[in-house]
Design a protein around this motif. Sequence first.
Motif, mmCIF file in Angstrom:
data_model
loop_
_atom_site.group_PDB
_atom_site.id
_atom_site.type_symbol
_atom_site.label_atom_id
_atom_site.label_comp_id
_atom_site.label_asym_id
_atom_site.label_seq_id
_atom_site.Cartn_x
_atom_site.Cartn_y
_atom_site.Cartn_z
ATOM 1 N N UNK A 53 18.242 3.831 0.474
ATOM 2 C CA UNK A 53 17.453 5.043 0.653
ATOM 3 C C UNK A 53 18.130 5.889 1.716
ATOM 4 N N UNK A 54 18.189 7.194 1.475
ATOM 5 C CA UNK A 54 18.717 8.095 2.501
ATOM 6 C C UNK A 54 17.721 8.140 3.641
ATOM 7 N N UNK A 55 18.231 8.095 4.839
ATOM 8 C CA UNK A 55 17.379 8.008 6.023
ATOM 9 C C UNK A 55 16.679 9.318 6.378
ATOM 10 N N UNK A 56 17.201 10.428 5.934
ATOM 11 C CA UNK A 56 16.688 11.726 6.353
ATOM 12 C C UNK A 56 15.745 12.305 5.300
ATOM 13 N N UNK B 95 0.837 -1.203 0.000
ATOM 14 C CA UNK B 95 0.000 0.000 0.000
ATOM 15 C C UNK B 95 0.874 1.257 0.000
ATOM 16 N N UNK B 96 1.894 1.267 0.835
ATOM 17 C CA UNK B 96 2.795 2.418 0.913
ATOM 18 C C UNK B 96 3.591 2.558 -0.377
ATOM 19 N N UNK B 97 4.101 1.467 -0.893
ATOM 20 C CA UNK B 97 4.882 1.499 -2.138
ATOM 21 C C UNK B 97 4.038 2.051 -3.280
ATOM 22 N N UNK B 98 2.801 1.626 -3.396
ATOM 23 C CA UNK B 98 1.922 2.119 -4.467
ATOM 24 C C UNK B 98 1.586 3.595 -4.275
ATOM 25 N N UNK B 99 1.439 4.020 -3.033
ATOM 26 C CA UNK B 99 1.173 5.436 -2.766
ATOM 27 C C UNK B 99 2.379 6.278 -3.167
ATOM 28 N N UNK B 100 3.570 5.807 -2.849
ATOM 29 C CA UNK B 100 4.795 6.505 -3.272
ATOM 30 C C UNK B 100 4.844 6.560 -4.796
ATOM 31 N N UNK C 66 11.865 -0.310 2.360
ATOM 32 C CA UNK C 66 11.537 -1.376 3.303
ATOM 33 C C UNK C 66 12.642 -2.425 3.449
ATOM 34 N N UNK C 67 13.714 -2.277 2.681
ATOM 35 C CA UNK C 67 14.863 -3.172 2.867
ATOM 36 C C UNK C 67 15.791 -2.542 3.893
ATOM 37 N N UNK C 68 16.278 -3.344 4.775
ATOM 38 C CA UNK C 68 17.118 -2.820 5.852
ATOM 39 C C UNK C 68 18.604 -2.845 5.531
ATOM 40 N N UNK C 69 18.897 -3.182 4.298
ATOM 41 C CA UNK C 69 20.294 -3.160 3.877
ATOM 42 C C UNK C 69 20.372 -2.744 2.419
ATOM 43 N N UNK C 70 21.536 -2.270 1.988
ATOM 44 C CA UNK C 70 21.693 -1.816 0.604
ATOM 45 C C UNK C 70 21.429 -2.942 -0.403
ATOM 46 N N UNK C 71 21.003 -2.536 -1.607
ATOM 47 C CA UNK C 71 20.670 -3.487 -2.668
ATOM 48 C C UNK C 71 21.485 -3.209 -3.920
ATOM 49 N N UNK C 72 21.747 -4.263 -4.680
ATOM 50 C CA UNK C 72 22.365 -4.106 -5.993
ATOM 51 C C UNK C 72 21.255 -3.940 -7.028
ATOM 52 N N UNK C 73 21.622 -3.539 -8.217
ATOM 53 C CA UNK C 73 20.644 -3.449 -9.306
ATOM 54 C C UNK C 73 20.040 -4.821 -9.592
ATOM 55 N N UNK C 74 20.848 -5.866 -9.475
ATOM 56 C CA UNK C 74 20.338 -7.232 -9.682
ATOM 57 C C UNK C 74 19.271 -7.574 -8.637
ATOM 58 N N UNK C 75 19.518 -7.188 -7.376
ATOM 59 C CA UNK C 75 18.531 -7.419 -6.318
ATOM 60 C C UNK C 75 17.215 -6.718 -6.650
ATOM 61 N N UNK C 76 17.326 -5.475 -7.095
ATOM 62 C CA UNK C 76 16.129 -4.687 -7.413
ATOM 63 C C UNK C 76 15.375 -5.276 -8.596
ATOM 64 N N UNK D 18 10.241 0.102 -2.512
ATOM 65 C CA UNK D 18 10.787 -1.226 -2.230
ATOM 66 C C UNK D 18 12.107 -1.106 -1.476
ATOM 67 N N UNK D 19 12.968 -0.180 -1.906
ATOM 68 C CA UNK D 19 14.257 0.013 -1.245
ATOM 69 C C UNK D 19 14.064 0.497 0.192
#
Length: 182
Positions: free
Chosen positions: A89-92, A13-18, A40-50, A37-38
């Motif tokens: 994602x930047x936290x701030x 729901x949040x992802x679609x709203x964004x 809600x992930x708690x660690x960095x992702x590669x382009x392959x992950x995405x 999507x990024x």
Amino acid sequence: MEGKETVEKARERIIETIAQNIHLYGLTPSAGRQFGMMYFHNEPLTLDDMTEELGMSKTSMSTSVRALADLKLVERAWKRGVRKDLYQVKDDWYQSFIDLFSIKWRRSISLHLVAVRKSLSELEKLQAEEGLDEQLKETLAIDIEKLEYMRDYFEWLDRLVDAFEDHDIFNLVPPKNYLKQK
């Protein structure tokens, strides 16, 4: 299992709203889904992950992550032993908004002020000439007044952007718990 489905449904729901609102940043809905999507992930992702997570092409992921990075919404990350580029994602969000607001409005302010000041100078020079007919004098007076109003507005807007960049805005509109975290 039901708890996990509830979490996934809430996240989606949040992802679609964004995705629906990311156009405010000049980005596409797919970039919004990627950002969500990024988030809600708690660690960095590669382009392959995405690519695997969203089922979109790697080229599309690369283009979107570059656009997100240009707007300072995501940043590159480093992780020992990982050779591929990682992004998070930047936290701030407050600072991300300030950066975006400043980037967009500084350009607009500059373009407008240059045009207004040049036009105002030309009209004031013309107004100082002798022998102008009354209708032209009236038109000049009205246009000069309008341009002075525009100049004053864009100078005010420039000070508003300063208030965002200097974080003075937080004295007027304090975000809940934000200042405590800093």
